[in-house]
Each structure stands twice: as C-alpha cells, then as structure tokens.
Design a protein around this motif. Structure first.
Motif, mmCIF file in Angstrom:
data_model
loop_
_atom_site.group_PDB
_atom_site.id
_atom_site.type_symbol
_atom_site.label_atom_id
_atom_site.label_comp_id
_atom_site.label_asym_id
_atom_site.label_seq_id
_atom_site.Cartn_x
_atom_site.Cartn_y
_atom_site.Cartn_z
ATOM 1 N N ALA A 98 0.825 -1.212 0.000
ATOM 2 C CA ALA A 98 0.000 0.000 0.000
ATOM 3 C C ALA A 98 0.855 1.257 0.000
ATOM 4 C CB ALA A 98 -0.931 -0.007 1.208
ATOM 5 N N TYR A 99 2.162 1.106 -0.033
ATOM 6 C CA TYR A 99 3.095 2.241 0.034
ATOM 7 C C TYR A 99 2.762 3.330 -0.990
ATOM 8 C CZ TYR A 99 7.339 5.020 -0.376
ATOM 9 O OH TYR A 99 8.224 6.063 -0.425
ATOM 10 N N VAL A 100 2.696 4.562 -0.490
ATOM 11 C CA VAL A 100 2.545 5.745 -1.346
ATOM 12 C C VAL A 100 3.520 6.772 -0.797
ATOM 13 C CG1 VAL A 100 1.016 7.589 -2.136
ATOM 14 C CG2 VAL A 100 0.107 5.280 -1.794
ATOM 15 N N LYS A 101 4.414 7.241 -1.656
ATOM 16 C CA LYS A 101 5.432 8.190 -1.212
ATOM 17 C C LYS A 101 4.805 9.451 -0.606
ATOM 18 C CE LYS A 101 9.561 10.618 -2.633
ATOM 19 N NZ LYS A 101 10.535 10.855 -3.673
ATOM 20 N N ARG A 102 5.326 9.825 0.565
ATOM 21 C CA ARG A 102 4.864 11.042 1.240
ATOM 22 C C ARG A 102 5.223 12.247 0.393
ATOM 23 N NH1 ARG A 102 6.519 11.509 7.319
ATOM 24 N NH2 ARG A 102 4.958 9.880 7.417
ATOM 25 N N ALA A 103 4.279 13.148 0.258
ATOM 26 C CA ALA A 103 4.497 14.352 -0.554
ATOM 27 C C ALA A 103 5.414 15.339 0.148
ATOM 28 C CB ALA A 103 3.176 15.030 -0.849
#
Length: 103
Positions: A98-103
């Motif tokens: 589910a990893y989504v790079k932090r903005a």
C-alpha cells in the motif's frame, strides 16, 4: 489513472479504519506482525530490504514506512501508527504494497 484510483481507495479504507478505531490511544497500540492476515495480504515486512521483489515488482529501494503517506510518526520515530493497519503500529523500516510516497 489506475494508480491514483488505487491510492484513493487505500486512503479511504485507511481513513475509515482510523475513524472507527480513533478511541484507542496510541499507547495501547501493538506492532503489526508479519503473520497478521492483513499484513500478509499486503506483503508487509518489518524490514523493507526483505521485500519479495518478484512478488512486488513495484517496490523500489528507499521505500519504507517512514517515508510513506500513511505513516503517522515523526522523523526519527522507530515505530508509529499507520492508517492502513488501524490501531496498530508499523516499523519505520518496514514496507507494504500500500506504500505511497509522502508528498
């Protein structure tokens, strides 16, 4: 577009889960275990260097819970709550699909 729809759905599920469990204090949370059913479904590893790259080809070196948008900790925290695993904490060095790079 498929990626942003997936990110939205993951965010929505994580938010809903965290709202339902918001009454739990972070002191009472436990660490996600790799053996947990949800963790297994998402390929969670406490150490991102041990991610099965054949099973999760989108994994890239440098990805870890600490720099994922779902990680609720501060820089330097070893563990922190994660909105994907509501009511539980993850290792900053961990990773899941589910990893989504932090903005």
């Amino acid at each position: 577009m498929k990626s942003s729809r997936r990110s939205f759905m993951i965010s929505a599920v994580g938010l809903a889960s965290s709202l339902v469990l918001s009454h739990e204090s972070s002191a009472d949370t436990t660490l996600v275990q790799e053996s947990d059913a949800n963790a297994q479904a998402l390929g969670y590893r406490t150490d991102a260097s041990k991610v099965d790259r054949a099973k999760y080809p989108k994994f890239q070196a440098g990805q870890a819970c600490a720099n994922c948008q779902f990680f609720q900790g501060k820089a330097g925290d070893a563990t922190a709550p994660c909105t994907i695993f509501a009511g539980k904490q993850v290792h900053a060095t961990g990773w899941c699909s589910a990893y989504v790079k932090r903005a």
